[in-house]
Write an enzyme that holds these catalytic residues in place. Structure first.
Site, mmCIF file in Angstrom:
data_model
loop_
_atom_site.group_PDB
_atom_site.id
_atom_site.type_symbol
_atom_site.label_atom_id
_atom_site.label_comp_id
_atom_site.label_asym_id
_atom_site.label_seq_id
_atom_site.Cartn_x
_atom_site.Cartn_y
_atom_site.Cartn_z
ATOM 1 N N ASP A 164 -8.813 -7.053 -4.099
ATOM 2 C CA ASP A 164 -8.542 -5.658 -3.676
ATOM 3 C C ASP A 164 -9.370 -4.709 -4.535
ATOM 4 O O ASP A 164 -9.133 -4.584 -5.740
ATOM 5 C CB ASP A 164 -7.038 -5.373 -3.839
ATOM 6 C CG ASP A 164 -6.606 -4.041 -3.234
ATOM 7 O OD1 ASP A 164 -7.471 -3.149 -3.046
ATOM 8 O OD2 ASP A 164 -5.403 -3.888 -2.953
ATOM 9 N N ARG B 282 -11.924 6.821 8.747
ATOM 10 C CA ARG B 282 -11.478 5.429 8.893
ATOM 11 C C ARG B 282 -12.570 4.454 8.470
ATOM 12 O O ARG B 282 -12.287 3.418 7.871
ATOM 13 C CB ARG B 282 -11.053 5.165 10.338
ATOM 14 C CG ARG B 282 -10.500 3.767 10.572
ATOM 15 C CD ARG B 282 -9.248 3.474 9.734
ATOM 16 N NE ARG B 282 -8.524 2.316 10.242
ATOM 17 C CZ ARG B 282 -7.360 1.899 9.771
ATOM 18 N NH1 ARG B 282 -6.783 2.543 8.774
ATOM 19 N NH2 ARG B 282 -6.750 0.852 10.288
ATOM 20 N N HIS C 221 -7.840 -5.490 0.115
ATOM 21 C CA HIS C 221 -6.560 -4.785 0.188
ATOM 22 C C HIS C 221 -5.748 -5.168 1.428
ATOM 23 O O HIS C 221 -4.530 -5.329 1.368
ATOM 24 C CB HIS C 221 -6.852 -3.280 0.179
ATOM 25 C CG HIS C 221 -5.640 -2.424 0.249
ATOM 26 N ND1 HIS C 221 -4.667 -2.434 -0.722
ATOM 27 C CD2 HIS C 221 -5.223 -1.526 1.182
ATOM 28 C CE1 HIS C 221 -3.713 -1.580 -0.399
ATOM 29 N NE2 HIS C 221 -4.015 -1.018 0.751
ATOM 30 N N ASP C 222 -6.402 -5.294 2.583
ATOM 31 C CA ASP C 222 -5.693 -5.618 3.833
ATOM 32 C C ASP C 222 -4.998 -6.980 3.795
ATOM 33 O O ASP C 222 -4.275 -7.325 4.744
ATOM 34 C CB ASP C 222 -6.663 -5.592 5.023
ATOM 35 C CG ASP C 222 -6.679 -4.242 5.743
ATOM 36 O OD1 ASP C 222 -5.784 -3.414 5.488
ATOM 37 O OD2 ASP C 222 -7.600 -4.031 6.567
ATOM 38 N N SER D 178 0.844 -1.203 0.000
ATOM 39 C CA SER D 178 0.000 0.000 0.000
ATOM 40 C C SER D 178 0.878 1.252 0.000
ATOM 41 O O SER D 178 1.766 1.367 -0.852
ATOM 42 C CB SER D 178 -0.940 -0.058 1.206
ATOM 43 O OG SER D 178 -1.996 0.855 1.067
HETATM 44 C C1 LIG Z 1 1.717 -1.755 7.406
HETATM 45 C C2 LIG Z 1 0.485 -1.385 8.038
HETATM 46 O O1 LIG Z 1 -0.452 -1.247 7.363
HETATM 47 S S1 LIG Z 1 0.335 -1.197 9.653
HETATM 48 C C3 LIG Z 1 -1.298 -0.902 10.003
HETATM 49 C C4 LIG Z 1 -1.999 -2.154 10.175
HETATM 50 N N1 LIG Z 1 -2.899 -2.055 11.191
HETATM 51 C C5 LIG Z 1 -4.096 -1.607 10.980
HETATM 52 O O2 LIG Z 1 -4.516 -1.323 9.900
HETATM 53 C C6 LIG Z 1 -4.865 -1.448 12.217
HETATM 54 C C7 LIG Z 1 -6.301 -1.748 11.995
HETATM 55 N N2 LIG Z 1 -6.496 -3.180 11.932
HETATM 56 C C8 LIG Z 1 -6.891 -3.739 10.828
HETATM 57 O O3 LIG Z 1 -7.126 -3.078 9.849
HETATM 58 C C9 LIG Z 1 -7.031 -5.235 10.880
HETATM 59 O O4 LIG Z 1 -7.198 -5.589 12.197
HETATM 60 C C10 LIG Z 1 -5.859 -5.994 10.321
HETATM 61 C C11 LIG Z 1 -5.736 -5.717 8.851
HETATM 62 C C12 LIG Z 1 -4.545 -5.610 10.961
HETATM 63 C C13 LIG Z 1 -6.098 -7.455 10.590
HETATM 64 O O5 LIG Z 1 -7.313 -7.827 10.099
HETATM 65 P P1 LIG Z 1 -8.178 -8.975 10.761
HETATM 66 O O6 LIG Z 1 -7.329 -9.873 11.592
HETATM 67 O O7 LIG Z 1 -8.939 -9.571 9.649
HETATM 68 O O8 LIG Z 1 -9.065 -8.156 11.771
HETATM 69 P P2 LIG Z 1 -10.555 -7.630 11.534
HETATM 70 O O9 LIG Z 1 -10.606 -6.607 10.489
HETATM 71 O O10 LIG Z 1 -11.437 -8.810 11.387
HETATM 72 O O11 LIG Z 1 -10.870 -6.902 12.905
HETATM 73 C C14 LIG Z 1 -10.940 -7.607 14.091
HETATM 74 C C15 LIG Z 1 -11.493 -6.682 15.168
HETATM 75 O O12 LIG Z 1 -12.842 -6.339 14.847
HETATM 76 C C16 LIG Z 1 -13.652 -6.610 15.989
HETATM 77 N N3 LIG Z 1 -14.986 -6.941 15.535
HETATM 78 C C17 LIG Z 1 -15.355 -7.961 14.755
HETATM 79 N N4 LIG Z 1 -16.700 -7.922 14.588
HETATM 80 C C18 LIG Z 1 -17.171 -6.864 15.271
HETATM 81 C C19 LIG Z 1 -18.454 -6.302 15.490
HETATM 82 N N5 LIG Z 1 -19.551 -6.834 14.955
HETATM 83 N N6 LIG Z 1 -18.553 -5.201 16.259
HETATM 84 C C20 LIG Z 1 -17.450 -4.637 16.827
HETATM 85 N N7 LIG Z 1 -16.211 -5.134 16.648
HETATM 86 C C21 LIG Z 1 -16.061 -6.227 15.879
HETATM 87 C C22 LIG Z 1 -12.963 -7.776 16.669
HETATM 88 O O13 LIG Z 1 -13.372 -7.887 18.005
HETATM 89 C C23 LIG Z 1 -11.513 -7.386 16.529
HETATM 90 O O14 LIG Z 1 -11.212 -6.428 17.516
HETATM 91 P P3 LIG Z 1 -9.686 -6.185 17.976
HETATM 92 O O15 LIG Z 1 -8.892 -5.936 16.742
HETATM 93 O O16 LIG Z 1 -9.777 -4.991 18.848
HETATM 94 O O17 LIG Z 1 -9.252 -7.422 18.675
HETATM 95 N N1 LIG Z 2 -5.150 -1.080 7.138
HETATM 96 C C1 LIG Z 2 -3.874 -0.594 6.691
HETATM 97 C C2 LIG Z 2 -3.842 -0.585 5.229
HETATM 98 C C3 LIG Z 2 -3.933 0.714 4.524
HETATM 99 O O1 LIG Z 2 -3.381 0.561 3.270
HETATM 100 C C4 LIG Z 2 -3.522 0.706 7.357
HETATM 101 O O2 LIG Z 2 -4.368 1.254 8.050
HETATM 102 O O3 LIG Z 2 -2.390 1.165 7.245
#
Ligand SMILES: CC(=O)SCCNC(=O)CCNC(=O)[C@H](O)C(C)(C)COP(=O)(O)OP(=O)(O)OC[C@H]1O[C@@H](n2cnc3c(N)ncnc32)[C@H](O)[C@@H]1OP(=O)(O)O
Ligand SMILES: N[C@@H](CCO)C(=O)O
Length: 379
Positions: A330, A237, A360-361, A165
């Protein structure tokens, strides 16, 4: 809503620097940085973390570039200085695809960010937060700023530069700006130039933040706790997160289910709305709106061909052994762009396809497939 959103909590702006315990995070300082858009940044610092040991001829260094809201903490658990666990923890470590028994892995926080490197929430030359005075920066500026880290560590040439990304944009810019300093290149889910569609998706996100009364023209850092543009950032977001996942995944995962006992026929939410609320709340707690706006605009400017005779001429400069990959589901950075990018880079061959329902993620989630791409690049 029976489960209120928590976006009225104050953001974590600056807290990482203030309360940072001693750890592996280090800083490189750069002097005047001449900027693409004109003007200069008088001084700046880049936070970074490293894993493994640099060998005697500095030939084993790998640069890993994070995405929009990422940071230097690519591996290891969450801790007081790091609110989230490493975002590529499954890929970096002894015996992993980025094997730290052999490689020296360097992960900087991007210029303009809010997790250690200089950005809008950092003190400006007069000691007050930069805020709206922080200059417009491009992906290219960010890459030139990162060169100070390489110089300081004595790394003339990276064995590989990789990222997804926005991190993929920086990796690509490294290979085009400094062809002699990049031996290997892995670009995941990132284009040669941001498309109209990508700029379009960014537009409502930027408006959501700047239209929030808490934005105050970007100068909200001295506002009382809780008075920043948190709601705007949360809306941004939510929009972004939908583009980071596939429609099929959301449909299959959440369907038309209400959130718990909530009643969508009344004021209650569907489960998918609650999911987006959750991601919005989490981001607001860990990320600065000023950085979000600045970095989103820098992604909009991404175009390796600008002032270089076009994309084709720019990509022809790449001498790195290159692996280019996209994700089949994606909807933000479609496979088409990965194919175009691979076709333009000498010797890159066909773009690889990560097969995943997660959109994309997937470059953060599909560890095994990404590991195979890393291995293909390094071996
Ligand atoms: C290089 C980089 O990009 S660094 C940045 C990466 N980090 C981020 O983007 C931070 C944000 N996080 C995310 O986007 C994602 O968690 C990822 C991409 C890191 C991982 O994706 P996944 O493992 O598939 O997580 P997902 O998107 O299913 O989210 C899970 C969360 O949603 C919550 N959730 C799931 N369903 C629901 C719901 N109905 N209501 C409320 N919360 C919910 C889970 O409890 C979990 O919470 P937690 O993360 O606080 O433990
Ligand atoms: N979920 C990731 C992917 C964005 O490309 C982030 O927040 O950085």
């Amino acid at each position: 809503m029976t489960e209120p959103s928590t976006v009225d909590l104050p953001p974590v702006t600056g807290a990482w620097r203030a309360g940072d315990p001693p750890g592996r995070r280090q800083w490189s300082a750069g002097g005047r940085l001449r900027l693409d858009a004109g003007g200069t940044l008088p001084e700046y610092r880049i936070a970074y973390e490293t894993w493994g040991r640099l060998n005697s001829d500095a030939s084993n260094a790998v640069l890993v570039e994070h995405a929009l809201t990422g940071d230097s903490h690519a591996a290891g658990p969450a801790s007081p200085g790091h609110p989230t666990a490493g975002w590529w923890d499954g890929l970096i470590g002894p015996g992993r695809a980025l094997n730290t028994d052999e490689l020296f892995v360097v992960v900087p926080n991007v210029l303009g960010g809010c997790q250690g490197s200089t950005g809008p929430s950092s003190p400006g030359p007069d000691g007050r937060p930069w805020g709206s005075r922080f200059p417009r920066i491009t992906i290219r500026d960010q890459v030139r700023a990162e060169a100070v880290v390489a110089d300081e560590l004595g790394i003339d040439r990276w064995a590989a530069v990789l990222g997804g990304s926005m991190g993929g944009m920086r990796a690509l810019e490294w290979a085009v700006t400094f062809p002699g300093r990049v031996a290997g290149l892995l670009v995941l889910a990132a284009p040669a130039a941001s498309s109209a569609d990508q700029v379009a998706w960014a537009s409502p996100q930027l408006h959501a933040i700047t239209a929030d009364p808490g934005w105050r023209g970007g100068d909200y850092y001295d506002a009382p706790p809780g008075a920043g543009p948190h709601r705007g950032l949360g809306v941004a977001r939510r929009i972004a997160h939908v583009t980071y996942r596939s429609g099929l995944e959301l449909d299959q995962r959440f369907g038309r289910r209400p959130q718990g006992a909530e009643d969508p026929l009344g004021d209650g939410r569907y489960a998918v709305e609650s999911y987006l609320d959750h991601h919005a709340d989490k981001l607001v707690r860990r990320f600065d709106a000023g950085s979000y706006v600045l970095l989103t605009r820098s992604m909009n400017t991404h175009d390796v061909g600008r002032d270089r005779g076009g994309v084709g001429a720019a990509l022809a400069r790449v001498t790195a052994r290159s692996v280019i990959a996209g994700v089949d589901s994606d909807r933000l950075y479609p496979m088409r762009q990965a194919h175009e990018l691979a076709a333009g880079i000498p010797g890159a061959g066909e773009a690889a396809e990560i097969n995943s329902p997660y959109g994309h993620d997937s470059f953060l989630i599909e560890t095994e497939q990404v590991a195979n791409l890393v291995k293909a690049l390094l071996h």
